[in-house]
Scaffold this motif. Structure first.
Motif, mmCIF file in Angstrom:
data_model
loop_
_atom_site.group_PDB
_atom_site.id
_atom_site.type_symbol
_atom_site.label_atom_id
_atom_site.label_comp_id
_atom_site.label_asym_id
_atom_site.label_seq_id
_atom_site.Cartn_x
_atom_site.Cartn_y
_atom_site.Cartn_z
ATOM 1 N N PHE A 264 0.860 -1.181 0.000
ATOM 2 C CA PHE A 264 0.000 0.000 0.000
ATOM 3 C C PHE A 264 0.900 1.236 0.000
ATOM 4 N N VAL A 265 0.836 1.978 -1.100
ATOM 5 C CA VAL A 265 1.692 3.145 -1.300
ATOM 6 C C VAL A 265 0.893 4.396 -0.960
ATOM 7 N N ASN A 266 1.426 5.205 -0.065
ATOM 8 C CA ASN A 266 0.762 6.442 0.327
ATOM 9 C C ASN A 266 0.729 7.408 -0.848
ATOM 10 N N GLY A 267 -0.404 8.064 -1.044
ATOM 11 C CA GLY A 267 -0.540 9.011 -2.133
ATOM 12 C C GLY A 267 0.446 10.160 -2.069
ATOM 13 N N SER A 268 0.979 10.443 -0.880
ATOM 14 C CA SER A 268 1.962 11.518 -0.746
ATOM 15 C C SER A 268 3.334 11.108 -1.259
ATOM 16 N N PHE A 269 3.491 9.810 -1.533
ATOM 17 C CA PHE A 269 4.748 9.306 -2.066
ATOM 18 C C PHE A 269 4.643 9.386 -3.591
ATOM 19 N N ILE A 270 5.063 10.495 -4.169
ATOM 20 C CA ILE A 270 4.890 10.737 -5.592
ATOM 21 C C ILE A 270 5.836 9.844 -6.391
ATOM 22 N N GLY A 295 0.388 -7.808 -4.929
ATOM 23 C CA GLY A 295 -0.642 -6.869 -5.337
ATOM 24 C C GLY A 295 -0.632 -5.651 -4.438
ATOM 25 N N GLY A 296 -1.020 -4.515 -4.987
ATOM 26 C CA GLY A 296 -1.051 -3.300 -4.186
ATOM 27 C C GLY A 296 -1.641 -2.144 -4.963
ATOM 28 N N CYS A 297 -1.764 -1.013 -4.300
ATOM 29 C CA CYS A 297 -2.260 0.186 -4.968
ATOM 30 C C CYS A 297 -1.866 1.429 -4.178
ATOM 31 N N ILE A 298 -2.055 2.567 -4.819
ATOM 32 C CA ILE A 298 -1.793 3.855 -4.178
ATOM 33 C C ILE A 298 -3.031 4.244 -3.384
ATOM 34 N N VAL A 299 -2.873 4.496 -2.094
ATOM 35 C CA VAL A 299 -3.993 4.795 -1.205
ATOM 36 C C VAL A 299 -3.751 6.137 -0.512
ATOM 37 N N GLU A 300 -4.702 6.524 0.335
ATOM 38 C CA GLU A 300 -4.596 7.803 1.036
ATOM 39 C C GLU A 300 -3.594 7.737 2.198
ATOM 40 N N ASP A 301 -3.612 6.615 2.940
ATOM 41 C CA ASP A 301 -2.744 6.516 4.109
ATOM 42 C C ASP A 301 -2.818 5.094 4.653
ATOM 43 N N THR A 302 -1.883 4.757 5.529
ATOM 44 C CA THR A 302 -1.911 3.476 6.236
ATOM 45 C C THR A 302 -1.523 3.685 7.694
ATOM 46 N N VAL A 303 -1.999 2.786 8.545
ATOM 47 C CA VAL A 303 -1.610 2.740 9.956
ATOM 48 C C VAL A 303 -1.245 1.301 10.262
ATOM 49 N N SER A 304 -0.047 1.081 10.816
ATOM 50 C CA SER A 304 0.377 -0.295 11.045
ATOM 51 C C SER A 304 0.947 -0.545 12.428
ATOM 52 N N ASP A 305 1.075 0.489 13.265
ATOM 53 C CA ASP A 305 1.571 0.248 14.619
ATOM 54 C C ASP A 305 1.021 1.313 15.556
ATOM 55 N N ASN A 306 1.361 1.196 16.839
ATOM 56 C CA ASN A 306 0.841 2.124 17.844
ATOM 57 C C ASN A 306 1.353 3.543 17.627
ATOM 58 N N GLU A 307 2.569 3.668 17.083
ATOM 59 C CA GLU A 307 3.109 5.003 16.806
ATOM 60 C C GLU A 307 2.274 5.707 15.746
ATOM 61 N N ASP A 308 1.895 4.955 14.705
ATOM 62 C CA ASP A 308 1.035 5.528 13.660
ATOM 63 C C ASP A 308 -0.308 5.952 14.234
ATOM 64 N N MET A 309 -0.885 5.107 15.090
ATOM 65 C CA MET A 309 -2.182 5.414 15.671
ATOM 66 C C MET A 309 -2.097 6.639 16.572
ATOM 67 N N SER A 310 -1.020 6.750 17.327
ATOM 68 C CA SER A 310 -0.835 7.924 18.186
ATOM 69 C C SER A 310 -0.710 9.191 17.353
ATOM 70 N N THR A 311 -0.008 9.108 16.219
ATOM 71 C CA THR A 311 0.126 10.255 15.320
ATOM 72 C C THR A 311 -1.234 10.665 14.766
ATOM 73 N N LEU A 312 -2.031 9.675 14.408
ATOM 74 C CA LEU A 312 -3.367 9.945 13.882
ATOM 75 C C LEU A 312 -4.238 10.626 14.930
ATOM 76 N N ILE A 313 -4.218 10.122 16.150
ATOM 77 C CA ILE A 313 -5.029 10.701 17.225
ATOM 78 C C ILE A 313 -4.542 12.095 17.583
ATOM 79 N N ASP A 314 -3.229 12.305 17.542
ATOM 80 C CA ASP A 314 -2.678 13.639 17.792
ATOM 81 C C ASP A 314 -3.183 14.620 16.736
ATOM 82 N N GLY A 315 -3.283 14.149 15.493
ATOM 83 C CA GLY A 315 -3.819 15.005 14.449
ATOM 84 C C GLY A 315 -5.282 15.355 14.685
#
Length: 482
Positions: A264-270, A295-315
Protein backbone atom coordinates in the motif's frame (compact mmCIF):
# COMPACT_ATOMS: atom_id res chain seq x y z
CA UNK A 1 -26.74 -4.25 0.23
CA UNK A 2 -25.12 -0.86 0.72
CA UNK A 3 -26.03 2.11 -1.44
CA UNK A 4 -23.61 5.03 -1.46
CA UNK A 5 -26.26 7.36 -2.79
CA UNK A 6 -27.93 7.70 0.61
CA UNK A 7 -28.82 11.21 1.75
CA UNK A 8 -26.77 12.98 4.38
CA UNK A 9 -29.57 12.48 6.91
CA UNK A 10 -28.82 8.77 6.82
CA UNK A 11 -25.17 9.31 7.77
CA UNK A 12 -23.35 10.03 11.00
CA UNK A 13 -21.45 13.25 11.10
CA UNK A 14 -17.80 13.13 12.13
CA UNK A 15 -17.63 14.83 15.50
CA UNK A 16 -16.17 18.34 15.65
CA UNK A 17 -12.61 17.66 16.80
CA UNK A 18 -12.38 21.08 18.47
CA UNK A 19 -14.87 20.16 21.17
CA UNK A 20 -13.26 17.09 22.72
CA UNK A 21 -10.04 15.27 23.31
CA UNK A 22 -9.50 11.82 21.86
CA UNK A 23 -6.92 9.60 23.59
CA UNK A 24 -5.12 6.43 22.56
CA UNK A 25 -6.69 3.34 24.07
CA UNK A 26 -4.57 1.16 26.29
CA UNK A 27 -4.58 -2.59 26.60
CA UNK A 28 -7.85 -4.16 27.75
CA UNK A 29 -7.75 -4.45 31.54
CA UNK A 30 -7.57 -8.24 31.60
CA UNK A 31 -4.73 -8.31 29.07
CA UNK A 32 -2.77 -5.58 30.85
CA UNK A 33 -3.00 -7.46 34.15
CA UNK A 34 -1.98 -10.71 32.46
CA UNK A 35 1.01 -9.26 30.63
CA UNK A 36 2.18 -7.31 33.69
CA UNK A 37 1.65 -10.35 35.96
CA UNK A 38 -0.70 -8.38 38.19
CA UNK A 39 -3.90 -9.36 39.96
CA UNK A 40 -6.99 -7.97 38.31
CA UNK A 41 -9.54 -6.63 40.76
CA UNK A 42 -13.03 -7.35 39.48
CA UNK A 43 -16.23 -5.90 40.84
CA UNK A 44 -18.35 -9.03 40.57
CA UNK A 45 -19.92 -11.75 42.66
CA UNK A 46 -18.56 -15.27 42.49
CA UNK A 47 -21.19 -17.81 41.49
CA UNK A 48 -21.39 -20.62 44.08
CA UNK A 49 -20.85 -24.08 42.61
CA UNK A 50 -19.96 -27.62 43.61
CA UNK A 51 -16.18 -27.67 44.00
CA UNK A 52 -15.88 -31.39 43.25
CA UNK A 53 -17.89 -30.97 40.06
CA UNK A 54 -15.76 -27.99 39.08
CA UNK A 55 -12.55 -29.99 39.55
CA UNK A 56 -13.95 -32.91 37.56
CA UNK A 57 -14.78 -30.60 34.66
CA UNK A 58 -11.51 -28.65 34.79
CA UNK A 59 -9.55 -31.90 34.80
CA UNK A 60 -11.31 -33.56 31.86
CA UNK A 61 -9.40 -32.86 28.63
CA UNK A 62 -12.35 -33.42 26.29
CA UNK A 63 -14.67 -31.12 28.27
CA UNK A 64 -12.02 -28.46 28.76
CA UNK A 65 -11.10 -28.45 25.07
CA UNK A 66 -14.76 -28.08 24.10
CA UNK A 67 -15.29 -25.17 26.51
CA UNK A 68 -12.07 -23.42 25.50
CA UNK A 69 -12.95 -23.75 21.82
CA UNK A 70 -15.65 -21.09 22.23
CA UNK A 71 -13.36 -18.48 23.79
CA UNK A 72 -11.83 -15.59 21.81
CA UNK A 73 -8.09 -15.82 21.27
CA UNK A 74 -7.16 -13.24 23.95
CA UNK A 75 -8.81 -15.38 26.63
CA UNK A 76 -7.15 -18.52 25.27
CA UNK A 77 -3.82 -16.72 25.61
CA UNK A 78 -4.39 -16.46 29.36
CA UNK A 79 -6.01 -19.86 29.83
CA UNK A 80 -3.04 -21.71 28.34
CA UNK A 81 -1.08 -20.84 31.50
CA UNK A 82 -3.53 -22.57 33.85
CA UNK A 83 -1.90 -25.99 33.52
CA UNK A 84 -0.16 -28.23 30.99
CA UNK A 85 -3.43 -29.95 30.02
CA UNK A 86 -5.13 -26.64 29.22
CA UNK A 87 -2.06 -25.54 27.27
CA UNK A 88 -2.19 -28.77 25.27
CA UNK A 89 -5.89 -28.26 24.52
CA UNK A 90 -5.30 -24.70 23.30
CA UNK A 91 -2.31 -25.73 21.17
CA UNK A 92 -4.53 -28.36 19.55
CA UNK A 93 -7.26 -25.78 18.93
CA UNK A 94 -4.71 -23.54 17.21
CA UNK A 95 -4.28 -26.23 14.58
CA UNK A 96 -8.01 -26.84 14.25
CA UNK A 97 -9.56 -23.36 14.34
CA UNK A 98 -8.12 -21.97 11.13
CA UNK A 99 -11.20 -20.28 9.66
CA UNK A 100 -10.98 -16.69 8.44
CA UNK A 101 -13.30 -14.12 10.04
CA UNK A 102 -14.47 -10.88 8.46
CA UNK A 103 -15.66 -7.86 10.42
CA UNK A 104 -17.19 -4.44 9.87
CA UNK A 105 -18.23 -1.23 11.58
CA UNK A 106 -20.81 0.77 9.68
CA UNK A 107 -21.86 4.22 10.92
CA UNK A 108 -25.01 4.36 8.85
CA UNK A 109 -28.05 5.24 10.96
CA UNK A 110 -29.73 1.99 9.89
CA UNK A 111 -26.83 0.05 11.41
CA UNK A 112 -26.31 1.86 14.75
CA UNK A 113 -29.82 2.03 16.21
CA UNK A 114 -28.72 0.10 19.29
CA UNK A 115 -25.16 1.42 19.47
CA UNK A 116 -22.02 1.30 17.36
CA UNK A 117 -20.73 -2.24 17.25
CA UNK A 118 -18.06 -4.34 15.65
CA UNK A 119 -19.95 -6.96 13.64
CA UNK A 120 -18.10 -10.25 13.11
CA UNK A 121 -18.89 -13.17 10.86
CA UNK A 122 -17.69 -15.37 13.73
CA UNK A 123 -15.64 -15.19 16.92
CA UNK A 124 -11.91 -14.52 16.67
CA UNK A 125 -11.15 -17.99 17.95
CA UNK A 126 -7.48 -18.24 17.14
CA UNK A 127 -4.52 -15.93 17.57
CA UNK A 128 -4.23 -13.60 14.54
CA UNK A 129 -1.54 -14.04 11.93
CA UNK A 130 -2.62 -10.96 9.94
CA UNK A 131 -5.45 -8.45 10.18
CA UNK A 132 -6.28 -6.19 7.22
CA UNK A 133 -8.70 -3.32 7.83
CA UNK A 134 -9.95 -1.04 5.05
CA UNK A 135 -11.70 2.26 5.75
CA UNK A 136 -13.08 5.00 3.58
CA UNK A 137 -11.92 8.53 4.33
CA UNK A 138 -14.50 9.35 7.01
CA UNK A 139 -14.29 5.85 8.45
CA UNK A 140 -10.56 6.29 8.98
CA UNK A 141 -10.98 9.39 11.17
CA UNK A 142 -14.40 8.90 12.81
CA UNK A 143 -14.60 9.14 16.59
CA UNK A 144 -17.42 8.06 18.88
CA UNK A 145 -18.59 8.33 22.46
CA UNK A 146 -17.08 5.46 24.43
CA UNK A 147 -20.37 4.38 26.01
CA UNK A 148 -22.02 4.15 22.57
CA UNK A 149 -19.60 1.45 21.46
CA UNK A 150 -20.55 -2.19 21.85
CA UNK A 151 -18.50 -3.83 23.27
CA UNK A 152 -17.12 -0.90 25.26
CA UNK A 153 -13.35 -0.50 24.87
CA UNK A 154 -13.32 0.57 28.53
CA UNK A 155 -15.09 -1.37 31.27
CA UNK A 156 -16.97 0.49 32.64
CA UNK A 157 -17.22 3.07 29.80
CA UNK A 158 -14.68 5.78 30.56
CA UNK A 159 -15.61 9.44 30.98
CA UNK A 160 -12.30 10.81 32.25
CA UNK A 161 -9.22 9.66 30.39
CA UNK A 162 -10.49 10.44 26.92
CA UNK A 163 -13.54 12.56 27.67
CA UNK A 164 -15.93 9.95 26.27
CA UNK A 165 -14.44 9.95 22.76
CA UNK A 166 -12.28 7.30 21.10
CA UNK A 167 -11.08 6.68 17.55
CA UNK A 168 -13.20 3.91 16.04
CA UNK A 169 -10.15 2.63 14.17
CA UNK A 170 -8.33 2.37 17.49
CA UNK A 171 -11.30 0.42 18.86
CA UNK A 172 -10.95 -2.10 16.02
CA UNK A 173 -7.25 -2.49 16.78
CA UNK A 174 -7.98 -2.80 20.50
CA UNK A 175 -10.71 -5.43 20.18
CA UNK A 176 -9.27 -7.46 17.32
CA UNK A 177 -5.47 -7.65 17.60
CA UNK A 178 -4.24 -6.27 20.90
CA UNK A 179 -1.73 -7.09 22.29
CA UNK A 180 -0.23 -8.39 19.01
CA UNK A 181 1.14 -6.15 16.26
CA UNK A 182 -0.09 -7.67 13.02
CA UNK A 183 -2.64 -5.20 11.60
CA UNK A 184 -2.48 -2.90 8.59
CA UNK A 185 -5.28 -0.32 8.38
CA UNK A 186 -5.72 1.25 4.95
CA UNK A 187 -7.39 4.58 4.23
CA UNK A 188 -8.72 4.82 0.68
CA UNK A 189 -11.10 6.98 -1.31
CA UNK A 190 -13.44 3.99 -1.65
CA UNK A 191 -13.53 0.34 -0.64
CA UNK A 192 -14.95 -3.14 -1.22
CA UNK A 193 -16.45 -5.55 1.30
CA UNK A 194 -18.08 -8.82 0.30
CA UNK A 195 -18.66 -11.46 3.03
CA UNK A 196 -20.01 -14.89 2.22
CA UNK A 197 -23.68 -15.80 2.42
CA UNK A 198 -25.46 -16.71 5.65
CA UNK A 199 -23.10 -14.79 7.95
CA UNK A 200 -23.97 -11.94 10.36
CA UNK A 201 -21.87 -9.55 8.27
CA UNK A 202 -23.54 -10.36 4.95
CA UNK A 203 -26.02 -7.50 5.30
CA UNK A 204 -23.08 -5.08 5.22
CA UNK A 205 -22.03 -6.27 1.76
CA UNK A 206 -20.84 -3.51 -0.58
CA UNK A 207 -21.69 -4.45 -4.14
CA UNK A 208 -20.29 -1.34 -5.79
CA UNK A 209 -17.60 1.21 -5.14
CA UNK A 210 -18.28 2.66 -1.68
CA UNK A 211 -17.13 6.25 -1.21
CA UNK A 212 -16.22 8.56 1.62
CA UNK A 213 -19.60 9.87 2.78
CA UNK A 214 -20.80 7.22 5.23
CA UNK A 215 -18.06 6.08 7.65
CA UNK A 216 -17.28 2.41 7.12
CA UNK A 217 -14.55 0.02 8.21
CA UNK A 218 -14.34 -3.53 6.92
CA UNK A 219 -11.64 -6.14 7.24
CA UNK A 220 -10.45 -9.70 7.55
CA UNK A 221 -8.88 -11.66 10.39
CA UNK A 222 -6.52 -14.43 9.27
CA UNK A 223 -5.63 -16.77 12.16
CA UNK A 224 -2.20 -18.20 12.86
CA UNK A 225 -1.42 -20.83 10.20
CA UNK A 226 1.21 -23.47 10.98
CA UNK A 227 4.66 -22.47 9.66
CA UNK A 228 3.40 -19.24 8.07
CA UNK A 229 4.80 -15.88 9.17
CA UNK A 230 3.47 -12.36 8.51
CA UNK A 231 5.74 -9.32 8.73
CA UNK A 232 4.84 -5.67 8.26
CA UNK A 233 7.54 -3.44 6.81
CA UNK A 234 6.80 0.28 6.95
CA UNK A 235 8.86 2.67 4.83
CA UNK A 236 8.70 6.18 6.28
CA UNK A 237 11.67 7.71 4.42
CA UNK A 238 13.53 6.85 1.22
CA UNK A 239 16.60 5.67 3.20
CA UNK A 240 14.25 3.12 4.85
CA UNK A 241 14.13 1.27 1.53
CA UNK A 242 17.71 0.14 2.01
CA UNK A 243 17.96 0.49 5.76
CA UNK A 244 14.73 -1.33 6.62
CA UNK A 245 13.06 -3.09 3.70
CA UNK A 246 16.13 -4.66 2.15
CA UNK A 247 17.75 -5.57 5.46
CA UNK A 248 14.53 -7.20 6.66
CA UNK A 249 14.14 -9.16 3.43
CA UNK A 250 17.79 -10.26 3.49
CA UNK A 251 17.28 -11.61 7.00
CA UNK A 252 14.04 -13.41 6.11
CA UNK A 253 15.51 -14.91 2.94
CA UNK A 254 18.15 -16.77 4.92
CA UNK A 255 15.59 -19.32 6.10
CA UNK A 256 12.28 -18.46 4.41
CA UNK A 257 10.57 -17.98 1.05
CA UNK A 258 8.11 -15.20 0.26
CA UNK A 259 4.69 -16.57 -0.67
CA UNK A 260 3.11 -13.19 -1.28
CA UNK A 261 3.12 -9.48 -0.53
CA UNK A 262 0.44 -6.80 -0.14
CA UNK A 263 1.72 -3.28 -0.84
CA UNK A 264 0.00 0.00 0.00
CA UNK A 265 1.69 3.14 -1.30
CA UNK A 266 0.76 6.44 0.33
CA UNK A 267 -0.54 9.01 -2.13
CA UNK A 268 1.96 11.52 -0.75
CA UNK A 269 4.75 9.31 -2.07
CA UNK A 270 4.89 10.74 -5.59
CA UNK A 271 6.05 8.15 -8.08
CA UNK A 272 8.20 10.33 -10.30
CA UNK A 273 10.35 7.55 -11.71
CA UNK A 274 10.63 3.80 -11.95
CA UNK A 275 13.17 3.90 -9.13
CA UNK A 276 10.48 4.94 -6.65
CA UNK A 277 8.73 1.57 -6.48
CA UNK A 278 10.85 -1.03 -8.26
CA UNK A 279 12.63 -1.77 -5.00
CA UNK A 280 9.90 -4.40 -4.69
CA UNK A 281 11.64 -6.29 -7.48
CA UNK A 282 14.31 -7.03 -4.92
CA UNK A 283 12.03 -9.90 -3.92
CA UNK A 284 12.64 -11.43 -7.34
CA UNK A 285 16.38 -11.13 -6.83
CA UNK A 286 16.12 -13.02 -3.55
CA UNK A 287 14.15 -15.95 -4.99
CA UNK A 288 14.33 -15.90 -8.80
CA UNK A 289 13.11 -19.50 -9.08
CA UNK A 290 10.39 -19.37 -6.43
CA UNK A 291 7.33 -17.42 -7.70
CA UNK A 292 5.27 -15.28 -5.35
CA UNK A 293 2.03 -13.29 -5.49
CA UNK A 294 2.05 -9.51 -5.25
CA UNK A 295 -0.64 -6.87 -5.34
CA UNK A 296 -1.05 -3.30 -4.19
CA UNK A 297 -2.26 0.19 -4.97
CA UNK A 298 -1.79 3.85 -4.18
CA UNK A 299 -3.99 4.79 -1.20
CA UNK A 300 -4.60 7.80 1.04
CA UNK A 301 -2.74 6.52 4.11
CA UNK A 302 -1.91 3.48 6.24
CA UNK A 303 -1.61 2.74 9.96
CA UNK A 304 0.38 -0.30 11.05
CA UNK A 305 1.57 0.25 14.62
CA UNK A 306 0.84 2.12 17.84
CA UNK A 307 3.11 5.00 16.81
CA UNK A 308 1.04 5.53 13.66
CA UNK A 309 -2.18 5.41 15.67
CA UNK A 310 -0.83 7.92 18.19
CA UNK A 311 0.13 10.26 15.32
CA UNK A 312 -3.37 9.95 13.88
CA UNK A 313 -5.03 10.70 17.22
CA UNK A 314 -2.68 13.64 17.79
CA UNK A 315 -3.82 15.00 14.45
CA UNK A 316 -7.47 14.65 15.50
CA UNK A 317 -6.83 16.53 18.74
CA UNK A 318 -4.84 19.34 17.14
CA UNK A 319 -6.82 19.74 13.92
CA UNK A 320 -3.78 18.75 11.87
CA UNK A 321 -3.56 16.66 8.76
CA UNK A 322 -4.78 13.22 9.73
CA UNK A 323 -1.84 11.38 8.24
CA UNK A 324 0.62 8.83 9.57
CA UNK A 325 3.29 9.97 7.05
CA UNK A 326 4.04 6.39 6.02
CA UNK A 327 5.33 6.20 2.44
CA UNK A 328 4.81 2.48 1.85
CA UNK A 329 3.42 -0.33 4.02
CA UNK A 330 4.23 -3.87 2.93
CA UNK A 331 2.71 -7.03 4.40
CA UNK A 332 4.91 -10.06 3.69
CA UNK A 333 3.75 -13.68 4.00
CA UNK A 334 6.66 -16.16 4.25
CA UNK A 335 7.15 -19.88 4.87
CA UNK A 336 10.24 -21.91 5.87
CA UNK A 337 12.35 -23.20 3.00
CA UNK A 338 11.48 -26.74 4.10
CA UNK A 339 7.77 -25.88 4.13
CA UNK A 340 6.79 -28.88 2.01
CA UNK A 341 8.31 -31.26 4.54
CA UNK A 342 6.58 -29.47 7.41
CA UNK A 343 3.31 -29.37 5.50
CA UNK A 344 3.38 -33.16 5.23
CA UNK A 345 3.53 -33.32 9.02
CA UNK A 346 0.79 -30.76 9.72
CA UNK A 347 -1.47 -31.42 6.73
CA UNK A 348 -2.00 -27.65 6.37
CA UNK A 349 -1.40 -26.16 2.93
CA UNK A 350 -0.75 -22.45 2.30
CA UNK A 351 -0.49 -20.67 -1.02
CA UNK A 352 -1.02 -17.26 -2.56
CA UNK A 353 -1.95 -16.30 -6.11
CA UNK A 354 -2.46 -12.95 -7.85
CA UNK A 355 -4.36 -11.86 -10.94
CA UNK A 356 -3.97 -8.59 -12.87
CA UNK A 357 -6.92 -7.33 -14.89
CA UNK A 358 -5.15 -4.54 -16.75
CA UNK A 359 -6.68 -1.92 -19.01
CA UNK A 360 -6.88 -4.52 -21.77
CA UNK A 361 -9.50 -6.38 -19.68
CA UNK A 362 -12.14 -3.69 -20.13
CA UNK A 363 -14.82 -5.68 -21.94
CA UNK A 364 -16.97 -8.00 -19.84
CA UNK A 365 -16.06 -11.00 -21.95
CA UNK A 366 -12.35 -10.42 -21.36
CA UNK A 367 -12.85 -10.03 -17.61
CA UNK A 368 -14.87 -13.21 -17.43
CA UNK A 369 -12.32 -15.17 -19.47
CA UNK A 370 -9.42 -13.94 -17.31
CA UNK A 371 -11.15 -14.74 -14.02
CA UNK A 372 -12.30 -18.16 -15.22
CA UNK A 373 -8.79 -18.96 -16.42
CA UNK A 374 -7.43 -17.88 -13.03
CA UNK A 375 -9.99 -19.93 -11.11
CA UNK A 376 -8.94 -23.10 -12.94
CA UNK A 377 -5.32 -22.54 -11.88
CA UNK A 378 -6.18 -22.07 -8.19
CA UNK A 379 -6.99 -25.07 -5.96
CA UNK A 380 -10.05 -24.81 -3.74
CA UNK A 381 -8.77 -24.46 -0.20
CA UNK A 382 -10.64 -25.16 3.01
CA UNK A 383 -10.15 -21.48 3.98
CA UNK A 384 -9.52 -18.53 1.70
CA UNK A 385 -9.79 -14.78 1.23
CA UNK A 386 -9.33 -12.42 -1.71
CA UNK A 387 -7.91 -8.90 -1.40
CA UNK A 388 -8.96 -6.67 -4.29
CA UNK A 389 -7.09 -3.46 -5.13
CA UNK A 390 -8.56 -1.54 -8.02
CA UNK A 391 -8.42 1.74 -9.92
CA UNK A 392 -11.32 4.12 -9.30
CA UNK A 393 -11.27 4.81 -13.04
CA UNK A 394 -12.69 1.37 -13.88
CA UNK A 395 -16.10 2.83 -13.01
CA UNK A 396 -18.99 0.39 -13.47
CA UNK A 397 -16.58 -2.47 -14.17
CA UNK A 398 -16.10 -2.90 -10.41
CA UNK A 399 -19.45 -4.57 -9.85
CA UNK A 400 -19.08 -6.91 -12.73
CA UNK A 401 -15.58 -8.17 -11.98
CA UNK A 402 -16.39 -8.50 -8.29
CA UNK A 403 -19.50 -10.56 -8.99
CA UNK A 404 -17.57 -12.69 -11.47
CA UNK A 405 -15.03 -13.40 -8.76
CA UNK A 406 -17.78 -14.34 -6.33
CA UNK A 407 -19.22 -16.76 -8.91
CA UNK A 408 -15.81 -18.36 -9.41
CA UNK A 409 -15.03 -18.45 -5.66
CA UNK A 410 -18.43 -18.57 -3.88
CA UNK A 411 -16.99 -19.41 -0.45
CA UNK A 412 -14.20 -16.84 -0.47
CA UNK A 413 -14.53 -13.53 1.36
CA UNK A 414 -13.49 -10.42 -0.59
CA UNK A 415 -12.23 -7.14 0.85
CA UNK A 416 -10.20 -4.31 -0.59
CA UNK A 417 -9.90 -0.72 -1.67
CA UNK A 418 -9.70 1.61 -4.67
CA UNK A 419 -6.80 3.87 -5.57
CA UNK A 420 -5.15 5.82 -8.36
CA UNK A 421 -2.47 3.42 -9.49
CA UNK A 422 -2.03 -0.32 -9.02
CA UNK A 423 0.94 -2.64 -8.87
CA UNK A 424 1.25 -6.37 -9.04
CA UNK A 425 2.59 -9.59 -10.50
CA UNK A 426 0.47 -12.28 -12.10
CA UNK A 427 0.85 -15.66 -10.43
CA UNK A 428 0.41 -17.92 -12.30
CA UNK A 429 1.76 -15.92 -15.22
CA UNK A 430 -0.88 -15.12 -17.83
CA UNK A 431 -0.45 -15.60 -21.55
CA UNK A 432 -0.59 -12.27 -23.39
CA UNK A 433 -3.23 -12.12 -26.10
CA UNK A 434 -4.01 -9.70 -28.92
CA UNK A 435 -3.30 -5.96 -28.95
CA UNK A 436 -5.82 -3.19 -28.43
CA UNK A 437 -9.44 -4.43 -28.34
CA UNK A 438 -11.79 -2.40 -30.50
CA UNK A 439 -13.93 0.37 -29.06
CA UNK A 440 -12.06 0.93 -25.78
CA UNK A 441 -11.81 4.59 -24.83
CA UNK A 442 -9.61 4.08 -21.79
CA UNK A 443 -7.45 1.28 -23.05
CA UNK A 444 -3.81 1.66 -22.19
CA UNK A 445 -1.71 -1.21 -23.54
CA UNK A 446 0.62 -2.79 -21.05
CA UNK A 447 3.92 -0.95 -21.55
CA UNK A 448 7.09 -2.76 -22.54
CA UNK A 449 9.51 -3.39 -19.70
CA UNK A 450 11.05 -0.15 -18.50
CA UNK A 451 14.82 0.22 -18.78
CA UNK A 452 16.46 -1.82 -16.09
CA UNK A 453 17.32 0.30 -13.06
CA UNK A 454 18.77 -0.43 -9.68
CA UNK A 455 16.51 -3.35 -8.75
CA UNK A 456 14.50 -4.28 -11.83
CA UNK A 457 11.43 -3.14 -13.76
CA UNK A 458 8.32 -1.16 -12.97
CA UNK A 459 5.36 -3.04 -11.51
CA UNK A 460 2.87 -0.20 -11.95
CA UNK A 461 -0.43 -0.30 -13.86
CA UNK A 462 -3.30 2.08 -14.47
CA UNK A 463 -7.02 1.37 -14.95
CA UNK A 464 -6.34 -2.08 -13.48
CA UNK A 465 -7.70 -4.39 -10.79
CA UNK A 466 -5.39 -6.65 -8.81
CA UNK A 467 -6.77 -9.70 -6.99
CA UNK A 468 -4.61 -11.46 -4.40
CA UNK A 469 -5.96 -14.86 -3.36
CA UNK A 470 -4.80 -16.39 -0.05
CA UNK A 471 -5.71 -20.02 0.64
CA UNK A 472 -4.85 -22.42 3.46
CA UNK A 473 -5.90 -25.61 5.21
CA UNK A 474 -6.94 -28.71 3.31
CA UNK A 475 -7.20 -28.71 -0.47
CA UNK A 476 -10.80 -29.58 -1.27
CA UNK A 477 -10.28 -29.64 -5.01
CA UNK A 478 -6.99 -29.48 -6.92
CA UNK A 479 -6.30 -27.00 -9.69
CA UNK A 480 -7.40 -27.89 -13.18
CA UNK A 481 -4.13 -28.48 -15.04
CA UNK A 482 -5.73 -29.78 -18.23
Amino acid sequence: MEDDSASFSDEVEVADVRNFRCAKLGLPARMAAFLNNEELQRDCEQIPCDQDLLEDIAGNYIIVKKILSYLPWQDKLMCKNVCSMWRSAINTLRKEQLAVTDFAISMRISHIKNGISLIQSDCFYNEPLAVLAFANISGFTITAVCEALLTNPCDPPCDKDHNHFVSVLDVVKNLVVMPKKCMIAVKASAMSYMPTAYTPTNKYTITRMYGKNSPFIGGIFIPVIPNVQFDIITVKTLPDIRGKFIKTMDKLSETRYVKGALVFVNGSFILQSVDDIVFLNYLKNLQPDYPFALGGCIVEDTVSDNEDMSTLIDGINNCKDLLSFNLVSVGIFTVPKNFEELRTETGVHFEMYSLILDSGCWAKGRMEAAINEFSKCVPRFEHSVVVKMSCVGRDSKHDYEQNLFRTAFPNTRLVGCYGNGELGISKPERLRTDPRPSGLKRYRPEPPPAPKKKFGFSLMYSYASIFVYIGWGKILRPADTS
